[in-house]
Motif scaffolding. Structure first.
Motif, PDB file in Angstrom:
ATOM      1  N   GLN A 127      36.239  51.525 -11.317  1.00  0.00           N
ATOM      2  CA  GLN A 127      37.539  52.185 -11.129  1.00  0.00           C
ATOM      3  C   GLN A 127      38.521  51.872 -12.256  1.00  0.00           C
ATOM      4  OE1 GLN A 127      38.131  54.409  -8.631  1.00  0.00           O
ATOM      5  NE2 GLN A 127      35.967  54.107  -8.179  1.00  0.00           N
ATOM      6  N   SER A 128      38.045  51.248 -13.319  1.00  0.00           N
ATOM      7  CA  SER A 128      38.957  50.896 -14.407  1.00  0.00           C
ATOM      8  C   SER A 128      39.282  52.121 -15.251  1.00  0.00           C
ATOM      9  CB  SER A 128      38.346  49.794 -15.280  1.00  0.00           C
ATOM     10  OG  SER A 128      37.159  50.259 -15.888  1.00  0.00           O
ATOM     11  N   SER A 129      40.395  52.077 -15.931  1.00  0.00           N
ATOM     12  CA  SER A 129      40.784  53.197 -16.796  1.00  0.00           C
ATOM     13  C   SER A 129      41.026  52.658 -18.200  1.00  0.00           C
ATOM     14  CB  SER A 129      42.037  53.883 -16.255  1.00  0.00           C
ATOM     15  OG  SER A 129      43.107  52.973 -16.208  1.00  0.00           O
ATOM     16  N   ALA A 130      41.242  53.567 -19.115  1.00  0.00           N
ATOM     17  CA  ALA A 130      41.500  53.178 -20.497  1.00  0.00           C
ATOM     18  C   ALA A 130      42.816  52.418 -20.599  1.00  0.00           C
ATOM     19  CB  ALA A 130      41.532  54.418 -21.379  1.00  0.00           C
ATOM     20  N   SER A 131      42.951  51.648 -21.646  1.00  0.00           N
ATOM     21  CA  SER A 131      44.192  50.891 -21.824  1.00  0.00           C
ATOM     22  C   SER A 131      45.224  51.661 -22.643  1.00  0.00           C
ATOM     23  CB  SER A 131      43.896  49.548 -22.490  1.00  0.00           C
ATOM     24  OG  SER A 131      43.223  49.758 -23.714  1.00  0.00           O
ATOM     25  N   THR A 132      44.801  52.783 -23.235  1.00  0.00           N
ATOM     26  CA  THR A 132      45.729  53.593 -24.032  1.00  0.00           C
ATOM     27  C   THR A 132      45.645  55.055 -23.587  1.00  0.00           C
ATOM     28  OG1 THR A 132      44.042  53.954 -25.714  1.00  0.00           O
ATOM     29  CG2 THR A 132      45.522  52.086 -26.046  1.00  0.00           C
ATOM     30  N   PRO A 133      46.696  55.821 -23.751  1.00  0.00           N
ATOM     31  CA  PRO A 133      46.654  57.236 -23.384  1.00  0.00           C
ATOM     32  C   PRO A 133      45.544  57.982 -24.129  1.00  0.00           C
ATOM     33  CG  PRO A 133      48.910  56.553 -23.787  1.00  0.00           C
ATOM     34  CD  PRO A 133      48.024  55.423 -24.219  1.00  0.00           C
ATOM     35  N   GLY A 134      44.713  58.703 -23.388  1.00  0.00           N
ATOM     36  CA  GLY A 134      43.615  59.472 -23.979  1.00  0.00           C
ATOM     37  C   GLY A 134      42.426  58.630 -24.399  1.00  0.00           C
ATOM     38  N   GLY A 135      42.484  57.317 -24.170  1.00  0.00           N
ATOM     39  CA  GLY A 135      41.395  56.427 -24.568  1.00  0.00           C
ATOM     40  C   GLY A 135      40.216  56.508 -23.617  1.00  0.00           C
ATOM     41  N   GLU A 136      39.103  55.918 -24.053  1.00  0.00           N
ATOM     42  CA  GLU A 136      37.903  55.921 -23.224  1.00  0.00           C
ATOM     43  C   GLU A 136      37.950  54.785 -22.209  1.00  0.00           C
ATOM     44  OE1 GLU A 136      34.176  55.834 -25.259  1.00  0.00           O
ATOM     45  OE2 GLU A 136      34.373  57.906 -25.945  1.00  0.00           O
ATOM     46  N   PRO A 137      37.537  55.061 -20.976  1.00  0.00           N
ATOM     47  CA  PRO A 137      37.447  53.994 -19.974  1.00  0.00           C
ATOM     48  C   PRO A 137      36.153  53.196 -20.175  1.00  0.00           C
ATOM     49  CG  PRO A 137      36.750  56.055 -19.012  1.00  0.00           C
ATOM     50  CD  PRO A 137      37.190  56.372 -20.415  1.00  0.00           C
ATOM     51  N   TYR A 138      35.886  52.323 -19.241  1.00  0.00           N
ATOM     52  CA  TYR A 138      34.662  51.525 -19.268  1.00  0.00           C
ATOM     53  C   TYR A 138      33.448  52.456 -19.293  1.00  0.00           C
ATOM     54  CZ  TYR A 138      31.034  48.295 -17.683  1.00  0.00           C
ATOM     55  OH  TYR A 138      29.893  47.552 -17.569  1.00  0.00           O
ATOM     56  N   ARG A 139      32.492  52.119 -20.142  1.00  0.00           N
ATOM     57  CA  ARG A 139      31.249  52.884 -20.232  1.00  0.00           C
ATOM     58  C   ARG A 139      30.136  52.054 -19.612  1.00  0.00           C
ATOM     59  NH1 ARG A 139      29.577  57.374 -22.713  1.00  0.00           N
ATOM     60  NH2 ARG A 139      31.487  57.644 -23.932  1.00  0.00           N
ATOM     61  N   ARG A 140      29.400  52.652 -18.689  1.00  0.00           N
ATOM     62  CA  ARG A 140      28.306  51.986 -17.971  1.00  0.00           C
ATOM     63  C   ARG A 140      27.319  51.352 -18.944  1.00  0.00           C
ATOM     64  NH1 ARG A 140      23.115  54.128 -15.776  1.00  0.00           N
ATOM     65  NH2 ARG A 140      22.561  52.741 -14.076  1.00  0.00           N
ATOM     66  N   LYS A 141      26.838  50.160 -18.577  1.00  0.00           N
ATOM     67  CA  LYS A 141      25.836  49.454 -19.372  1.00  0.00           C
ATOM     68  C   LYS A 141      24.477  49.548 -18.680  1.00  0.00           C
ATOM     69  CE  LYS A 141      29.110  46.150 -21.261  1.00  0.00           C
ATOM     70  NZ  LYS A 141      29.475  44.719 -21.314  1.00  0.00           N
ATOM     71  N   ILE A 142      23.434  49.663 -19.488  1.00  0.00           N
ATOM     72  CA  ILE A 142      22.070  49.792 -18.984  1.00  0.00           C
ATOM     73  C   ILE A 142      21.201  48.756 -19.694  1.00  0.00           C
ATOM     74  CG2 ILE A 142      20.086  51.333 -18.739  1.00  0.00           C
ATOM     75  CD1 ILE A 142      22.069  53.677 -19.154  1.00  0.00           C
ATOM     76  N   ALA A 143      20.315  48.109 -18.938  1.00  0.00           N
ATOM     77  CA  ALA A 143      19.368  47.160 -19.517  1.00  0.00           C
ATOM     78  C   ALA A 143      18.130  47.907 -20.002  1.00  0.00           C
ATOM     79  CB  ALA A 143      18.973  46.107 -18.482  1.00  0.00           C
ATOM     80  N   VAL A 144      17.709  47.596 -21.222  1.00  0.00           N
ATOM     81  CA  VAL A 144      16.483  48.156 -21.799  1.00  0.00           C
ATOM     82  C   VAL A 144      15.591  46.973 -22.130  1.00  0.00           C
ATOM     83  CG1 VAL A 144      15.506  49.510 -23.692  1.00  0.00           C
ATOM     84  CG2 VAL A 144      17.750  50.104 -22.762  1.00  0.00           C
ATOM     85  N   PHE A 145      14.363  47.016 -21.647  1.00  0.00           N
ATOM     86  CA  PHE A 145      13.474  45.865 -21.753  1.00  0.00           C
ATOM     87  C   PHE A 145      12.456  46.024 -22.864  1.00  0.00           C
ATOM     88  CE2 PHE A 145      14.575  46.753 -17.333  1.00  0.00           C
ATOM     89  CZ  PHE A 145      15.418  45.677 -17.123  1.00  0.00           C
ATOM     90  N   GLU A 146      12.163  44.907 -23.514  1.00  0.00           N
ATOM     91  CA  GLU A 146      11.099  44.850 -24.505  1.00  0.00           C
ATOM     92  C   GLU A 146       9.845  44.341 -23.795  1.00  0.00           C
ATOM     93  OE1 GLU A 146      11.579  45.991 -27.530  1.00  0.00           O
ATOM     94  OE2 GLU A 146      13.712  46.314 -27.154  1.00  0.00           O
ATOM     95  N   PRO A 147       8.666  44.786 -24.200  1.00  0.00           N
ATOM     96  CA  PRO A 147       7.441  44.337 -23.526  1.00  0.00           C
ATOM     97  C   PRO A 147       7.167  42.858 -23.782  1.00  0.00           C
ATOM     98  CG  PRO A 147       6.921  45.715 -25.420  1.00  0.00           C
ATOM     99  CD  PRO A 147       8.413  45.745 -25.255  1.00  0.00           C
ATOM    100  N   ILE A 148       6.500  42.229 -22.829  1.00  0.00           N
ATOM    101  CA  ILE A 148       6.054  40.839 -22.970  1.00  0.00           C
ATOM    102  C   ILE A 148       4.660  40.893 -23.579  1.00  0.00           C
ATOM    103  CG2 ILE A 148       5.470  38.714 -21.746  1.00  0.00           C
ATOM    104  CD1 ILE A 148       7.440  39.629 -19.550  1.00  0.00           C
ATOM    105  N   THR A 149       4.520  40.371 -24.801  1.00  0.00           N
ATOM    106  CA  THR A 149       3.242  40.485 -25.504  1.00  0.00           C
ATOM    107  C   THR A 149       2.469  39.181 -25.565  1.00  0.00           C
ATOM    108  OG1 THR A 149       4.274  39.992 -27.640  1.00  0.00           O
ATOM    109  CG2 THR A 149       4.158  42.318 -26.976  1.00  0.00           C
TER     110      THR A 149
END
Length: 134
Positions: free
Chosen positions: A33-55
């Protein structure tokens, strides 16, 4: 030379991976529910985990990269909001709480399953030692 990867090594690596997934889901939910800190700015962008294989080719723990979800931000009309642009549009985070709750539940179940795997491996090792003693 590739080193042998044991079941315990794999379960411990998986614990670290799922711990990272849990952390990201909680962070995403906290900022839903967060918003940007400046007018017209981007709010929080979702983060996603990307995994490297265990070799097994390195002693390093498996890498988990964090990338930003590039889906569009939903917008609403909110002319009085301090972060709204000149037209009164407010961009909201691209976090969908229902999706994050599902991801959180999945990560927690996987974490718990790996804890049970480690406990089972410890039990098997203990029983094997007991058998060898007798």
């Amino acid at each position: 030379m590739a080193r042998e990867v044991s079941g315990g090594d794999l379960a411990a690596a998986a614990l670290r991976i799922h711990q990272g997934r849990i952390r990201l889901s909680v962070e995403n939910l906290a900022n839903a529910q967060s918003s940007a800190s400046t007018p017209g700015g981007e709010p929080y962008r979702r983060k996603i985990a990307v995994f490297e294989p265990i070799t097994g080719e390195t002693d390093e723990p498996p890498a988990v990269r964090v990338v930003r979800d590039r889906t569009a931000f939903p917008t609403i009309q909110s002319p009085g909001h301090p972060a709204a642009d000149a037209q009164g549009n407010l961009m909201l985070p691209n976090v969908r709480p229902a999706t994050e709750m599902g991801e959180l539940r999945s990560a927690m179940r996987a974490y718990e399953a790996n804890l049970r795997t480690i406990a089972t491996l410890d039990d098997v090792k203990g029983k094997t030692i007991d058998l060898l003693k007798s």
